[in-house]
Write a protein that holds these residues in place. Sequence first.
Motif: not given
Length: 414
Positions: A217-220, A222-226, A282-287
């Motif tokens: 849940x924390x990871x989710x 954090x991902x939403x905030x990112x 989007x590319x950054x979010x995918x790494x």
Amino acid sequence: MSLGAASIIDQAVAGRDGAGLAGASPREPVARFVGPGYVIAFVAVTLAGFAQAATTPGVLAAPGALDGLAAAAVVFALLGTLGLHLAEQRGSRRGVYLVLGVLGVLGAVATLASQGYASMMLLAVVSVGVLHLGARASAGVTVAAAAVALLAFAARDSLWSALVQAEIAFGSGIAFVFVFSRIALREHRARRDNERLVAELAAANARLTAQAVHAEQLARAEERNRIAREIHDGLGHFLTVVHIQLEAARSTLASDPERALAALTRSQQLTHEGLCEVRRSVALLRGSAPARPLVEALGALADDSTAAGVATALCVEGTPRRLAEPVEFTLYRAAQEALTNARRHARASHVALALVFADSGAVRLRVADDGVGAGDPAEGFGLRGMRERAEIIGGTLAVTTAPDQGFAIELEVP
């Protein structure tokens, strides 16, 4: 005699409820040993002791002696099975002690009255004592049973002959019962400890599962905030500049068509750059974001800001060098957000954008405008996003402002 007592031990240890630990501590639950096998074995030992006394000539010759022994054997059997079962089920340690005490009295009376021929009943008492008492108490029960048997044998023979009979006929049996009852009890304790460990492992596994769910849940979150930061800092910046260009085009469309066309052309260009920026986010979010020199990216931001009506100058101090991609991206986003705020809220006419590469290895970004400033700047989503980004890479963010003194942010990465 020993075979019957051993049967009691085996059936007790394998009883239907192995919960609890006998004779370990008064605080522990009462162990439950009484099961179908235990009942059969206990009754068999009682009947064997009664039969040996009843079939021996001259032992129960007194009037009513046989009936009395039979009644004592019946009470002994009921108390050692049903009575002990009720005490175990209720978890009453005092009840178990009371049952054991009465069993000891009945066994002693039967043994003395039969001149030792009913001594097998004492072996059953010893076995129950070992299972439900501690080591010292069970040893005391064993010594008391041996003493009673010795007195009973002495009533029919000389003391020396009684000692020999007690050693051969009773001593070996009682030693077997005591030793093997202790061994069986240790196995029972080990099994109970294993069950406890299994329960503790299950509880620990449940806690780990709950922690894993919480971490997910924390990871989710954090991902939403990112993602929210990417949308706010990236797309929001380009939409702001496009909006300013479109406003300029509309205001000059009638009086200066060429200037309006230039503003529209610039808007189209910014829209294309915004789409490229969305793809990069989007590319950054995918790494998988492509590398882009930081100085070049900041120069493009300064040009956009100048084209939007706020003169922006970029100053680079020290020897430029490539930084880790997360560091470069954080500095870029901080500059982008600061320039967007200068156009939106500060009513600034000039912005100074400085990037300093220190010899110590630290990198510092400073963005300062000459706008209206603020007395107590509220940390909105933009500033909060910059601070979060800085903390992720181990940097710090400082804000300097005052009414009519402009607004400045400084982000430093050691």
